[in-house]
Motif scaffolding. Sequence first.
Motif, PDB file in Angstrom:
ATOM      1  N   ALA A  25       0.824  -1.216   0.000  1.00  0.00           N
ATOM      2  CA  ALA A  25       0.000   0.000   0.000  1.00  0.00           C
ATOM      3  C   ALA A  25       0.853   1.259   0.000  1.00  0.00           C
ATOM      4  CB  ALA A  25      -0.932  -0.013   1.205  1.00  0.00           C
ATOM      5  N   ALA A  26       2.084   1.160   0.532  1.00  0.00           N
ATOM      6  CA  ALA A  26       2.981   2.313   0.551  1.00  0.00           C
ATOM      7  C   ALA A  26       3.572   2.603  -0.820  1.00  0.00           C
ATOM      8  CB  ALA A  26       4.112   2.080   1.551  1.00  0.00           C
ATOM      9  N   HIS A  27       3.323   1.719  -1.787  1.00  0.00           N
ATOM     10  CA  HIS A  27       3.845   1.907  -3.136  1.00  0.00           C
ATOM     11  C   HIS A  27       2.691   1.878  -4.135  1.00  0.00           C
ATOM     12  CE1 HIS A  27       7.325   0.513  -0.795  1.00  0.00           C
ATOM     13  NE2 HIS A  27       8.047   1.224  -1.631  1.00  0.00           N
ATOM     14  N   GLU A  28       1.731   2.738  -3.892  1.00  0.00           N
ATOM     15  CA  GLU A  28       0.522   2.752  -4.720  1.00  0.00           C
ATOM     16  C   GLU A  28       0.804   3.182  -6.159  1.00  0.00           C
ATOM     17  OE1 GLU A  28      -0.949   7.215  -3.370  1.00  0.00           O
ATOM     18  OE2 GLU A  28      -2.059   5.451  -2.731  1.00  0.00           O
ATOM     19  N   GLY A  29       1.988   3.762  -6.420  1.00  0.00           N
ATOM     20  CA  GLY A  29       2.333   4.115  -7.790  1.00  0.00           C
ATOM     21  C   GLY A  29       2.629   2.911  -8.662  1.00  0.00           C
ATOM     22  N   LEU A  30       2.814   1.743  -8.030  1.00  0.00           N
ATOM     23  CA  LEU A  30       3.174   0.552  -8.787  1.00  0.00           C
ATOM     24  C   LEU A  30       1.989  -0.360  -9.086  1.00  0.00           C
ATOM     25  CD1 LEU A  30       6.459  -0.475  -6.901  1.00  0.00           C
ATOM     26  CD2 LEU A  30       6.227   0.918  -8.957  1.00  0.00           C
ATOM     27  N   LEU A  31       0.989  -0.367  -8.208  1.00  0.00           N
ATOM     28  CA  LEU A  31      -0.105  -1.321  -8.389  1.00  0.00           C
ATOM     29  C   LEU A  31      -1.373  -0.819  -7.700  1.00  0.00           C
ATOM     30  CD1 LEU A  31       0.374  -4.405  -6.025  1.00  0.00           C
ATOM     31  CD2 LEU A  31       1.456  -2.201  -5.647  1.00  0.00           C
ATOM     32  N   ARG A  32      -2.492  -1.425  -8.109  1.00  0.00           N
ATOM     33  CA  ARG A  32      -3.785  -1.180  -7.466  1.00  0.00           C
ATOM     34  C   ARG A  32      -4.104  -2.359  -6.549  1.00  0.00           C
ATOM     35  NH1 ARG A  32      -4.426   0.524 -12.822  1.00  0.00           N
ATOM     36  NH2 ARG A  32      -4.997   2.731 -13.034  1.00  0.00           N
ATOM     37  N   MET A  33      -4.824  -2.067  -5.454  1.00  0.00           N
ATOM     38  CA  MET A  33      -5.152  -3.110  -4.483  1.00  0.00           C
ATOM     39  C   MET A  33      -6.610  -2.979  -4.049  1.00  0.00           C
ATOM     40  SD  MET A  33      -1.777  -2.807  -2.016  1.00  0.00           S
ATOM     41  CE  MET A  33      -2.342  -4.182  -0.994  1.00  0.00           C
ATOM     42  N   HIS A  34      -7.292  -4.134  -3.962  1.00  0.00           N
ATOM     43  CA  HIS A  34      -8.654  -4.153  -3.422  1.00  0.00           C
ATOM     44  C   HIS A  34      -8.793  -5.391  -2.536  1.00  0.00           C
ATOM     45  CE1 HIS A  34     -10.260  -0.786  -5.599  1.00  0.00           C
ATOM     46  NE2 HIS A  34      -9.864  -1.290  -6.747  1.00  0.00           N
ATOM     47  N   PRO A  35      -9.338  -5.245  -1.336  1.00  0.00           N
ATOM     48  CA  PRO A  35      -9.469  -6.418  -0.455  1.00  0.00           C
ATOM     49  C   PRO A  35     -10.672  -7.277  -0.818  1.00  0.00           C
ATOM     50  CG  PRO A  35     -10.300  -4.454   0.641  1.00  0.00           C
ATOM     51  CD  PRO A  35      -9.760  -3.997  -0.684  1.00  0.00           C
ATOM     52  N   GLU A  36     -10.485  -8.594  -0.724  1.00  0.00           N
ATOM     53  CA  GLU A  36     -11.607  -9.527  -0.788  1.00  0.00           C
ATOM     54  C   GLU A  36     -11.971  -9.964   0.621  1.00  0.00           C
ATOM     55  OE1 GLU A  36     -10.779 -12.795  -3.357  1.00  0.00           O
ATOM     56  OE2 GLU A  36     -11.139 -11.628  -5.181  1.00  0.00           O
ATOM     57  N   THR A  37     -10.925 -10.259   1.412  1.00  0.00           N
ATOM     58  CA  THR A  37     -11.085 -10.534   2.842  1.00  0.00           C
ATOM     59  C   THR A  37      -9.942  -9.820   3.553  1.00  0.00           C
ATOM     60  OG1 THR A  37      -9.707 -12.524   2.859  1.00  0.00           O
ATOM     61  CG2 THR A  37     -12.041 -12.817   2.298  1.00  0.00           C
ATOM     62  N   ALA A  38      -9.790 -10.051   4.838  1.00  0.00           N
ATOM     63  CA  ALA A  38      -8.722  -9.395   5.592  1.00  0.00           C
ATOM     64  C   ALA A  38      -7.344  -9.841   5.112  1.00  0.00           C
ATOM     65  CB  ALA A  38      -8.881  -9.683   7.084  1.00  0.00           C
ATOM     66  N   THR A  39      -7.253 -11.071   4.612  1.00  0.00           N
ATOM     67  CA  THR A  39      -5.938 -11.593   4.204  1.00  0.00           C
ATOM     68  C   THR A  39      -5.854 -11.908   2.709  1.00  0.00           C
ATOM     69  OG1 THR A  39      -6.638 -13.863   4.726  1.00  0.00           O
ATOM     70  CG2 THR A  39      -5.540 -12.600   6.480  1.00  0.00           C
ATOM     71  N   ARG A  40      -6.932 -11.707   1.991  1.00  0.00           N
ATOM     72  CA  ARG A  40      -6.926 -12.030   0.552  1.00  0.00           C
ATOM     73  C   ARG A  40      -7.198 -10.743  -0.239  1.00  0.00           C
ATOM     74  NH1 ARG A  40      -6.222 -16.528  -2.019  1.00  0.00           N
ATOM     75  NH2 ARG A  40      -7.182 -16.984  -4.039  1.00  0.00           N
ATOM     76  N   TRP A  41      -6.278 -10.421  -1.155  1.00  0.00           N
ATOM     77  CA  TRP A  41      -6.337  -9.145  -1.867  1.00  0.00           C
ATOM     78  C   TRP A  41      -6.244  -9.345  -3.383  1.00  0.00           C
ATOM     79  CZ3 TRP A  41      -6.256  -4.059   0.280  1.00  0.00           C
ATOM     80  CH2 TRP A  41      -6.328  -4.045   1.683  1.00  0.00           C
ATOM     81  N   ARG A  42      -6.943  -8.481  -4.084  1.00  0.00           N
ATOM     82  CA  ARG A  42      -6.852  -8.444  -5.553  1.00  0.00           C
ATOM     83  C   ARG A  42      -5.836  -7.371  -5.937  1.00  0.00           C
ATOM     84  NH1 ARG A  42     -11.930  -6.741  -7.799  1.00  0.00           N
ATOM     85  NH2 ARG A  42     -11.370  -7.737  -9.773  1.00  0.00           N
TER      86      ARG A  42
END
Length: 404
Positions: A25-42
């Motif tokens: 998350a501290a490198h948002e310039g490199l990728l997009r992130m969306h949570p599916e669960t607390a430990t599983r992310w897209r």
Amino acid sequence: MSVELAEGGGWTTRDLTPAQVVTLAAHEGLLRMHPETATRWRLRAKDRVGSVRLGSGDAAVQLTITPKVPVDRLLHLVSYAPDKVHFDPRPVAAEPRPDLLPALAHAFVSAADRALLHGVLHGYRETSDTLPVVRGRIRHADQIRRRPGVPVPLEVVYDDHTPDIPENRLLLAAARRLLRVPGLDLGQRSALQRITARLEGVSVLSAGAPVPNWSPDRRNARYAHALVLAELVLRGSSYEFGDDGPIAVDGMLVTMWRLFEAYLARAVGEALRHRVGGRPEPQDRSFFLDTEGKHVLKPDLVHYLAAPHDGVLRPSAVLDAKFKTSPERGDLYQMTAYCVRLGLAEGHLVYASGTPGRVDVPVGEGRLRIWRHVLDLARPWRDLSADILTLAETIDGARTTRAA
């Protein structure tokens, strides 16, 4: 842990610890992130490619974004625009590629040949010596200590004009290391041997010696591209030649559209200069859309030729690169503004894929011709240079035909 994404690819689902989520998350310039669960992310890559190690300890993530362009084409582009590459000193692991090092050798040879085109760079180095005559100035303290009362030989120090400077030591070390790469063709080996022969009188780095330091300045500007690639060749344990296992490489990130723009402007500019003379200006920022100078125009390349009636250099061609899959209407508006402001009847848009074509734009009582060219990066890297020459020929031909 390792996360691998693809440039322009879809969403990838990964299990991440809270610490790894914070790192990414501290490198948002490199990728997009969306949570599916607390430990599983897209996860989905943005517009950079390369590999870099992020975070440390339990939060460490090795992020790799694989380019759509094969690595040999990528290195060919980098050879023209190494300043568009961000290197990270933290090593990452990479699988050996049979075409990686030959492609790097090709890129280095291309840049080194351009650097040495007008001769080997020389510099001044302070040298201490024992001579029978005075040269430079006498080192009196050493003379008295070593030869009290003896007039000759003399302990002297002088400035020696020599090719044995950090820039040349860096080029020589890179060429010698690349000569050990398996899989080079005869032409590449001959070119590397030619470079080492031209650097006669330059010291060979001993095993384990640090990479020579250099600072970009006016004197070594023509060496800059070759020196960046030489550093890539020599960088620490970047390449373990002959090892069948994973190799350690420095982290490297590239924004592909910036690299494509810089490569195209510099490569086509050089080709036009060799073909018709004049002066290419990549990323020319000397023109404004408005009279007050508030809205700067940013074409990727303006090529200047001397006017026949007064010899003054004036814009003769304008080019803009588009790292897109299809043209957009805004591209035409942008090129129309460039042509009108520069006083040109032809404009050239170059795409990384798609279909070539032409659009005629009525302006006043005349017409602008906006050409759409395609430089296919999927073609073998050995063919890209020929494609650049063909593109330069087409641009010059369009200008000459319109002038006639």
